[in-house]
Motif scaffolding. Structure first.
Motif, mmCIF file in Angstrom:
data_model
loop_
_atom_site.group_PDB
_atom_site.id
_atom_site.type_symbol
_atom_site.label_atom_id
_atom_site.label_comp_id
_atom_site.label_asym_id
_atom_site.label_seq_id
_atom_site.Cartn_x
_atom_site.Cartn_y
_atom_site.Cartn_z
ATOM 1 N N ALA A 75 1.059 -1.391 -0.176
ATOM 2 C CA ALA A 75 -0.038 -0.147 0.054
ATOM 3 C C ALA A 75 0.851 1.386 0.043
ATOM 4 O O ALA A 75 1.857 1.287 0.844
ATOM 5 C CB ALA A 75 -0.929 0.051 1.126
ATOM 6 N N GLY A 76 0.580 2.226 -0.847
ATOM 7 C CA GLY A 76 1.096 3.388 -0.813
ATOM 8 C C GLY A 76 0.897 4.298 0.497
ATOM 9 O O GLY A 76 -0.004 4.022 1.036
ATOM 10 N N TRP A 77 1.676 5.326 0.620
ATOM 11 C CA TRP A 77 1.688 6.556 1.676
ATOM 12 C C TRP A 77 0.004 7.001 1.689
ATOM 13 O O TRP A 77 -0.336 7.075 2.654
ATOM 14 C CB TRP A 77 2.677 7.355 1.736
ATOM 15 N N TRP A 78 -0.270 7.098 0.562
ATOM 16 C CA TRP A 78 -1.660 7.796 0.554
ATOM 17 C C TRP A 78 -2.792 6.987 0.916
ATOM 18 O O TRP A 78 -3.880 7.601 1.342
ATOM 19 C CB TRP A 78 -1.776 8.172 -0.848
ATOM 20 N N HIS A 79 -2.531 5.660 0.852
ATOM 21 C CA HIS A 79 -3.817 4.892 1.477
ATOM 22 C C HIS A 79 -4.335 5.091 3.126
ATOM 23 O O HIS A 79 -5.325 4.748 3.445
ATOM 24 C CB HIS A 79 -3.248 3.162 1.362
ATOM 25 N N SER A 80 -3.231 5.830 3.793
ATOM 26 C CA SER A 80 -3.537 5.984 5.246
ATOM 27 C C SER A 80 -4.431 7.330 5.137
ATOM 28 O O SER A 80 -5.139 7.349 6.224
ATOM 29 C CB SER A 80 -2.423 6.549 6.004
ATOM 30 N N TYR A 81 -4.862 7.834 3.991
ATOM 31 C CA TYR A 81 -5.889 8.950 4.042
ATOM 32 C C TYR A 81 -7.169 8.599 3.351
ATOM 33 O O TYR A 81 -7.938 9.408 2.677
ATOM 34 C CB TYR A 81 -5.240 10.053 3.214
ATOM 35 N N SER A 82 -7.306 7.044 3.150
ATOM 36 C CA SER A 82 -8.323 6.500 2.178
ATOM 37 C C SER A 82 -9.794 7.050 2.771
ATOM 38 O O SER A 82 -10.737 7.060 2.366
ATOM 39 C CB SER A 82 -8.291 5.198 2.042
ATOM 40 N N ASP A 83 -10.088 7.212 4.138
ATOM 41 C CA ASP A 83 -10.996 7.329 4.930
ATOM 42 C C ASP A 83 -11.640 8.943 4.539
ATOM 43 O O ASP A 83 -12.634 9.343 4.774
ATOM 44 C CB ASP A 83 -10.837 7.489 6.389
ATOM 45 N N VAL A 84 -10.735 9.733 3.949
ATOM 46 C CA VAL A 84 -11.393 11.075 3.526
ATOM 47 C C VAL A 84 -11.167 11.396 2.032
ATOM 48 O O VAL A 84 -11.506 12.365 1.500
ATOM 49 C CB VAL A 84 -10.681 12.180 4.212
ATOM 50 N N LEU A 85 -11.079 10.283 1.299
ATOM 51 C CA LEU A 85 -10.781 10.484 -0.275
ATOM 52 C C LEU A 85 -11.909 9.659 -0.828
ATOM 53 O O LEU A 85 -12.236 8.426 -0.442
ATOM 54 C CB LEU A 85 -9.341 9.814 -0.507
ATOM 55 N N PRO A 86 -12.212 10.002 -1.995
ATOM 56 C CA PRO A 86 -13.283 9.369 -2.846
ATOM 57 C C PRO A 86 -12.469 8.103 -3.232
ATOM 58 O O PRO A 86 -11.327 7.901 -3.455
ATOM 59 C CB PRO A 86 -13.722 10.265 -3.811
ATOM 60 N N ALA A 120 -5.689 25.793 -0.549
ATOM 61 C CA ALA A 120 -6.102 24.098 -0.538
ATOM 62 C C ALA A 120 -7.222 24.105 0.608
ATOM 63 O O ALA A 120 -8.396 23.408 0.467
ATOM 64 C CB ALA A 120 -5.052 23.065 -0.394
ATOM 65 N N ARG A 121 -7.056 24.786 1.603
ATOM 66 C CA ARG A 121 -8.237 24.648 2.832
ATOM 67 C C ARG A 121 -9.515 24.985 2.394
ATOM 68 O O ARG A 121 -10.342 24.294 2.468
ATOM 69 C CB ARG A 121 -7.653 25.268 3.966
ATOM 70 N N ALA A 122 -9.422 26.360 1.732
ATOM 71 C CA ALA A 122 -10.639 26.813 1.201
ATOM 72 C C ALA A 122 -11.374 26.226 0.337
ATOM 73 O O ALA A 122 -12.400 25.988 0.232
ATOM 74 C CB ALA A 122 -10.340 28.145 0.709
ATOM 75 N N VAL A 123 -10.545 25.407 -0.589
ATOM 76 C CA VAL A 123 -10.963 24.494 -1.757
ATOM 77 C C VAL A 123 -11.709 22.987 -1.256
ATOM 78 O O VAL A 123 -12.904 22.717 -1.633
ATOM 79 C CB VAL A 123 -9.834 24.042 -2.809
ATOM 80 N N VAL A 124 -10.839 22.764 -0.245
ATOM 81 C CA VAL A 124 -11.516 21.473 0.443
ATOM 82 C C VAL A 124 -12.716 21.796 1.185
ATOM 83 O O VAL A 124 -13.703 20.951 0.974
ATOM 84 C CB VAL A 124 -10.498 20.800 1.214
ATOM 85 N N ARG A 125 -12.743 22.999 1.718
ATOM 86 C CA ARG A 125 -14.028 23.147 2.587
ATOM 87 C C ARG A 125 -15.162 23.332 1.884
ATOM 88 O O ARG A 125 -16.373 23.048 1.871
ATOM 89 C CB ARG A 125 -13.491 24.359 3.512
ATOM 90 N N ARG A 126 -14.910 24.098 0.478
ATOM 91 C CA ARG A 126 -16.205 24.221 -0.401
ATOM 92 C C ARG A 126 -16.517 22.676 -1.068
ATOM 93 O O ARG A 126 -17.775 22.759 -1.158
ATOM 94 C CB ARG A 126 -15.338 25.150 -1.405
ATOM 95 N N GLY A 127 -15.523 21.882 -1.179
ATOM 96 C CA GLY A 127 -15.899 20.689 -1.869
ATOM 97 C C GLY A 127 -16.387 19.405 -0.684
ATOM 98 O O GLY A 127 -16.953 18.589 -1.136
ATOM 99 N N VAL A 136 -11.350 17.905 6.858
ATOM 100 C CA VAL A 136 -10.595 18.817 6.036
ATOM 101 C C VAL A 136 -9.164 18.964 6.132
ATOM 102 O O VAL A 136 -8.253 18.861 5.101
ATOM 103 C CB VAL A 136 -11.399 20.344 6.193
ATOM 104 N N GLU A 137 -8.677 19.025 7.331
ATOM 105 C CA GLU A 137 -7.328 19.224 7.600
ATOM 106 C C GLU A 137 -6.421 17.830 6.994
ATOM 107 O O GLU A 137 -5.415 17.928 6.584
ATOM 108 C CB GLU A 137 -6.947 19.287 8.848
ATOM 109 N N ALA A 141 -3.719 17.877 4.216
ATOM 110 C CA ALA A 141 -2.432 17.381 4.683
ATOM 111 C C ALA A 141 -1.826 16.467 3.233
ATOM 112 O O ALA A 141 -0.807 16.379 2.830
ATOM 113 C CB ALA A 141 -2.345 16.560 5.778
ATOM 114 N N LEU A 142 -2.856 15.542 2.892
ATOM 115 C CA LEU A 142 -2.716 14.932 1.736
ATOM 116 C C LEU A 142 -2.207 15.531 0.559
ATOM 117 O O LEU A 142 -1.118 15.466 -0.330
ATOM 118 C CB LEU A 142 -3.880 14.093 1.307
ATOM 119 N N ARG A 143 -2.878 16.763 0.300
ATOM 120 C CA ARG A 143 -2.705 17.555 -0.809
ATOM 121 C C ARG A 143 -1.200 18.093 -0.760
ATOM 122 O O ARG A 143 -0.355 18.367 -1.526
ATOM 123 C CB ARG A 143 -3.384 18.746 -1.052
ATOM 124 N N MET A 144 -0.874 18.400 0.622
ATOM 125 C CA MET A 144 0.663 19.064 0.766
ATOM 126 C C MET A 144 1.528 17.996 0.503
ATOM 127 O O MET A 144 2.824 18.292 0.152
ATOM 128 C CB MET A 144 0.889 19.719 2.381
#
Length: 274
Positions: A75-86, A120-127, A136-137, A141-144
């Motif tokens: 699993a790639g590092w990004w899988h730890s963020y799967s709970d907040v990703l489509p 990014a925070r403003a975009v994520v809050r809107r989406g 949101v954070e 963090a994933l985007r950064m």
């Protein structure tokens, strides 16, 4: 994807159909297709049986391909963020991280690889309206984290065209937008980044179908992939004729728009107005 493409090449070289390959590992033709596209995990036993079927007896070659299978299942590092990703997005993050060339046309907002944390925070809050601040954070963090690849030792080349609409549409307050424009001016000076702005003054142009990303990889066995994000899913196109059409469209947009130096001037002009 790399392992899948090599398995496809070996199968085709032996003149074996997907149906025949599937039969040998007690699977369907569609399972072989998904394996060759890199869209499912690999069982070591299945890869071993396929290599035997394809006549690969050299231990060095078998070991190399089986090692690739093990790597593919990590699993790639990004899988730890799967709970907040489509569910379709982790695939893109993995492809983006493996790409050596990323070509983009963006119209709605600044591309994620070039966003400041505040923007990014403003975009994520809107989406993610209604999401908790913690979620949101985590998305921010994933985007950064994704952006670290762009400034790493093995950074990809980024060729991006931002429609002027993406720069004039405010996300966050005035300070956020000023910070974002300043960041774009700064990062556009990096040797691996070519940033262009398609101005309103040009009028209609080839990007009428909307935003898209073309990912290219250092491995010659891997075909380019076009990524199209939709409201509830995403498309990954890798047929040569589809990729070629998007490449022609982006080339036309790049040709018609101002070059990087003129685009920086345009950014500076927008900064003065913000």
């Amino acid at each position: 994807m790399l392992l899948g493409s090599q398995l496809r090449r070996l199968r085709e070289a032996r003149g074996i159909t997907r149906e025949g390959a599937g039969y040998s590992i007690r699977a369907s033709e569609s399972k072989i297709s998904r394996m060759e596209l890199g869209r499912v995990s690999f069982k070591t036993r299945d890869v071993e049986d396929l290599l035997t079927l394809y006549g690969i007896t050299d231990e060095v070659e078998r070991t190399s391909l089986l090692s690739l299978a093990k790597e593919a299942n990590v699993a790639g590092w990004w899988h730890s963020y799967s709970d907040v990703l489509p569910n379709w997005f982790p695939t893109y993050v993995g492809l983006e991280g493996a790409a050596s060339l990323i070509r983009v046309y963006e119209v709605q907002f600044v591309h994620g690889l070039l966003q400041t944390e505040a923007y990014a925070r403003a975009v994520v809050r809107r989406g993610m309206q209604g999401a908790s601040e913690a979620d949101v954070e985590r998305r921010v963090a994933l985007r950064m984290e994704r952006q670290k690849h762009l400034v790493s030792e093995n950074a990809p080349d980024l060729r991006i065209v931002l429609d002027e609409a993406a720069l004039r549409r405010p996300y966050g307050d005035r300070d956020v937008m000023r910070g974002q424009l300043e960041h774009l001016i700064e990062i556009s000076e990096r040797p691996n980044v070519r940033l262009q702005v398609m101005p309103f003054s040009f009028g209609g142009h080839a990007g009428e179908s909307g935003a898209f990303t073309i990912l290219s990889f250092p491995e010659s066995d891997l075909s380019d992939v076009v990524y199209l994000e939709q409201l509830t899913s995403a498309l990954y196109l890798d047929k040569p004729e589809d990729v070629a059409q998007y490449e022609r469209t982006l080339e036309e947009i790049q040709h018609d728009g101002p070059g990087p130096d003129e685009s920086r001037d345009l950014l500076r002009g927008l900064l003065q107005l913000t």
